[in-house]
Design a protein around this motif. Sequence first.
Motif, PDB file in Angstrom:
ATOM      1  N   TYR A  35     -12.790  41.741  50.027  1.00  0.00           N
ATOM      2  CA  TYR A  35     -11.576  41.118  50.558  1.00  0.00           C
ATOM      3  C   TYR A  35     -10.931  40.218  49.509  1.00  0.00           C
ATOM      4  O   TYR A  35      -9.714  40.261  49.298  1.00  0.00           O
ATOM      5  CB  TYR A  35     -11.912  40.317  51.815  1.00  0.00           C
ATOM      6  CG  TYR A  35     -10.731  39.600  52.401  1.00  0.00           C
ATOM      7  CD1 TYR A  35      -9.808  40.272  53.194  1.00  0.00           C
ATOM      8  CD2 TYR A  35     -10.533  38.239  52.160  1.00  0.00           C
ATOM      9  CE1 TYR A  35      -8.714  39.611  53.729  1.00  0.00           C
ATOM     10  CE2 TYR A  35      -9.443  37.571  52.694  1.00  0.00           C
ATOM     11  CZ  TYR A  35      -8.538  38.269  53.474  1.00  0.00           C
ATOM     12  OH  TYR A  35      -7.457  37.603  53.999  1.00  0.00           O
ATOM     13  N   LYS A  38      -8.917  41.869  47.013  1.00  0.00           N
ATOM     14  CA  LYS A  38      -7.738  42.526  47.607  1.00  0.00           C
ATOM     15  C   LYS A  38      -7.963  43.992  47.950  1.00  0.00           C
ATOM     16  O   LYS A  38      -7.044  44.793  47.944  1.00  0.00           O
ATOM     17  CB  LYS A  38      -6.508  42.394  46.694  1.00  0.00           C
ATOM     18  CG  LYS A  38      -6.196  40.999  46.224  1.00  0.00           C
ATOM     19  CD  LYS A  38      -5.584  40.181  47.337  1.00  0.00           C
ATOM     20  CE  LYS A  38      -5.048  38.877  46.787  1.00  0.00           C
ATOM     21  NZ  LYS A  38      -5.618  37.724  47.358  1.00  0.00           N
ATOM     22  N   LYS A  39      -9.201  44.367  48.242  1.00  0.00           N
ATOM     23  CA  LYS A  39      -9.501  45.734  48.652  1.00  0.00           C
ATOM     24  C   LYS A  39      -9.328  45.853  50.164  1.00  0.00           C
ATOM     25  O   LYS A  39      -9.518  44.882  50.891  1.00  0.00           O
ATOM     26  CB  LYS A  39     -10.921  46.119  48.250  1.00  0.00           C
ATOM     27  CG  LYS A  39     -11.115  46.192  46.750  1.00  0.00           C
ATOM     28  CD  LYS A  39     -12.517  46.613  46.403  1.00  0.00           C
ATOM     29  CE  LYS A  39     -12.700  46.641  44.890  1.00  0.00           C
ATOM     30  NZ  LYS A  39     -14.077  46.959  44.520  1.00  0.00           N
ATOM     31  N   ASP A  40      -8.975  47.045  50.613  1.00  0.00           N
ATOM     32  CA  ASP A  40      -8.825  47.289  52.048  1.00  0.00           C
ATOM     33  C   ASP A  40     -10.208  47.443  52.674  1.00  0.00           C
ATOM     34  O   ASP A  40     -10.935  48.387  52.353  1.00  0.00           O
ATOM     35  CB  ASP A  40      -7.991  48.548  52.273  1.00  0.00           C
ATOM     36  CG  ASP A  40      -7.769  48.853  53.749  1.00  0.00           C
ATOM     37  OD1 ASP A  40      -8.024  47.961  54.588  1.00  0.00           O
ATOM     38  OD2 ASP A  40      -7.340  49.975  54.058  1.00  0.00           O
ATOM     39  N   SER A  42     -10.592  47.402  56.101  1.00  0.00           N
ATOM     40  CA  SER A  42     -10.392  47.686  57.523  1.00  0.00           C
ATOM     41  C   SER A  42     -11.330  48.783  58.031  1.00  0.00           C
ATOM     42  O   SER A  42     -11.836  48.695  59.153  1.00  0.00           O
ATOM     43  CB  SER A  42      -8.939  48.054  57.812  1.00  0.00           C
ATOM     44  OG  SER A  42      -8.556  49.209  57.090  1.00  0.00           O
ATOM     45  N   GLN A  43     -11.568  49.817  57.232  1.00  0.00           N
ATOM     46  CA  GLN A  43     -12.470  50.880  57.677  1.00  0.00           C
ATOM     47  C   GLN A  43     -13.884  50.332  57.877  1.00  0.00           C
ATOM     48  O   GLN A  43     -14.562  50.677  58.847  1.00  0.00           O
ATOM     49  CB  GLN A  43     -12.482  52.021  56.668  1.00  0.00           C
ATOM     50  CG  GLN A  43     -13.272  53.227  57.136  1.00  0.00           C
ATOM     51  CD  GLN A  43     -13.226  54.382  56.152  1.00  0.00           C
ATOM     52  OE1 GLN A  43     -13.121  54.166  54.952  1.00  0.00           O
ATOM     53  NE2 GLN A  43     -13.302  55.587  56.655  1.00  0.00           N
TER      54      GLN A  43
END
Length: 79
Positions: A35, A38-40, A42-43
């Motif tokens: 996080y 800045k990585k996604d 959500s999965q």
Amino acid sequence: MEKALKQINQSGVSAKKVLEINPDHELFASLKKAYDDKKDISQYTDLMYNQALLIAGLPIDDPVAYSKAIAELMIKAMH
């Protein structure tokens, strides 16, 4: 409580679900780093939430999407 009420045919009862996370767990540290970078994530958070529901004996909204997400992560991990 929601699960217990459904077992005695009391439909329409829905409890707010809460996912408690152990901030000292290695997985939490990895998610926080992703996080912060800045990585996604959500999965990953969706998978964790659905795992918690399954462990609690509650149904998940979309078992097919859950299975696909696990397969996708497995494929990524193997490459």
